[in-house]
Design an enzyme around this catalytic site. Sequence first.
Site, PDB file in Angstrom:
ATOM      1  N   SER A 266       4.519   0.260   8.343  1.00 22.74           N
ATOM      2  CA  SER A 266       4.839  -0.718   7.304  1.00 22.74           C
ATOM      3  C   SER A 266       3.725  -1.750   7.182  1.00 22.74           C
ATOM      4  O   SER A 266       2.837  -1.833   8.029  1.00 22.74           O
ATOM      5  CB  SER A 266       6.144  -1.430   7.649  1.00 22.74           C
ATOM      6  OG  SER A 266       5.907  -2.304   8.740  1.00 22.74           O
ATOM      7  N   LYS A 267       3.816  -2.544   6.139  1.00 24.45           N
ATOM      8  CA  LYS A 267       2.828  -3.592   5.939  1.00 24.45           C
ATOM      9  C   LYS A 267       2.840  -4.548   7.125  1.00 24.45           C
ATOM     10  O   LYS A 267       1.805  -5.060   7.539  1.00 24.45           O
ATOM     11  CB  LYS A 267       3.159  -4.334   4.636  1.00 24.45           C
ATOM     12  CG  LYS A 267       2.263  -5.522   4.397  1.00 24.45           C
ATOM     13  CD  LYS A 267       2.347  -6.007   2.981  1.00 24.45           C
ATOM     14  CE  LYS A 267       2.055  -7.485   2.812  1.00 24.45           C
ATOM     15  NZ  LYS A 267       1.312  -8.167   3.826  1.00 24.45           N
TER      16      LYS A 267
END
Length: 510
Positions: A266-267
């Site tokens: 994920s970011k």
Amino acid sequence: MKERRVRVRFAPSPTGPLHMGGVRTALYNYLFAKKHNGDFLLRIEDTDQTRYVSGAEEYIVDALNWCQMSIDEGASVGGENGPYRQSERKPMYKQYADQLIESGSAYYAFDTPEELTEMRERMKAAGVSSPQYNAITRSGMKNSLTLPAEEVQRRLLANEKHVIRIKMPRNEDVKFEDIIRGWVSVNTNNIDDKVLFKSDGMPTYHLANVVDDYLMNISHVIRGEEWLPSAPLHVLLYQSLGWAEQMPQFAHLPLILKPDGNGKLSKRDGDRLGFPVFPTNWTNPETGEESSGYRERGYYPEAFNNMLAFLGWNPGTTQELFSMQELVEAFSLDRVGKAGAKFDFDKTNWFNQQYLRMQSGEQLAPQLKPFLASAQLEAEDSYIAQVCELMKERATFVQDILKEGRYFFEAPTSYDEKTIKKKWKEQTPEVIKELRDLLAALPSFDAESIGACFKAFLEAKGLGFGAVMPGFRVSVTGLGAGASMNDIAALLGKEEVLNRIDIALKTIKK
Ligand code: GLU
């Protein structure tokens, strides 16, 4: 049977920047299309206007361009099967929803949000953990299966808010063969009566996606694993619409996993561990928040693609470096695994290093020039090229050449303290001065002559390498380590080297 032309699409929703995983999906589609002399389409799936983010579509097109995936048909380039933006295709979908109603595969539902909530709460109270609008609950709701036909007509004529839902058959196994996962079978009791058409007159993702894949004659749907649960519904839609023969083949790609631990990359992992998860820089138009991208960090698109290609696929050989053309030739969905692929940032840097080293000094020089300019440094092109050639082995990014080799472009303004402390002895100035005078007398100032002179000097003085080299290096470069001093000195030229030694001898104080 005539082979079907390969036509694949990358179908992002413009809800934000493209995550690395999205770029990999695009890449696999692109490679597969090119491998089979087929078409690569870009379709913008923007039916959910509430999630639309301005600038996202431009971002996607720009990122694909940077990654050198040329689009054969799509929102940005046009084509025979357009428009390629679902919002512009709005009038096309209704007829298919109507067709499904007519054949009994779908129905109108008039339930208000309150009624839906009430149903869910009732089911929860009865012990159902995730209540759904399905074959069991639909009979207690307000829809065209429960209301009298005249009332349905009246409500429709009065333009009452309604949606169209699929009538999920009861207890049937939907089966399809996924190229990566093999046979997938899901019982319809586990699927709800998904909304196909919304009250705002727009189709939902499911209907629009299937209709467009059909109308655009898509042969293979290659997409992320997160869409696997939707595939049985899509298969049913193909069947219900009478398009079973034209149904594309499915290939659901494995997840990209975080470098540490389990779970999808994920970011937040990027922020936490210091790497970009987006191909190019992105500024959130609402919050102004900036996220960094691979392009702006100095990665080559070739390296980025090469790295992405290996996240889920392998060529079955030990070869690791592949140009786009080589990827096209080597790629096959048979060699894409089911298991999630761990992202490895060090490996990404390794790929970039390899692509940097593959280039000549002449190729690297123009890339370094903007960095020199912003540091207000300049030099002749041929000199910059020679510096690049010498320094490229030590760099991951082209700007590292300047970071590591600033001394090629300006005399040192300070001298490495550790080296001075450990290696600048009482007799060092005298030794360096003697070396300086020998160098000054050299008729030819090339690396070989400098090396020979240095060696002869050590022998004549009975000194070890460590007694002279650090002093020589720190005087000329200001640093304690680096590339070969023979090469460095030869490149700087005699006058510059002698000058720098003179300054160092005056400046360095223990
Ligand atoms: N619009 C979907 C997405 O954002 C496309 C999924 C598919 O390829 O069918 O990923």
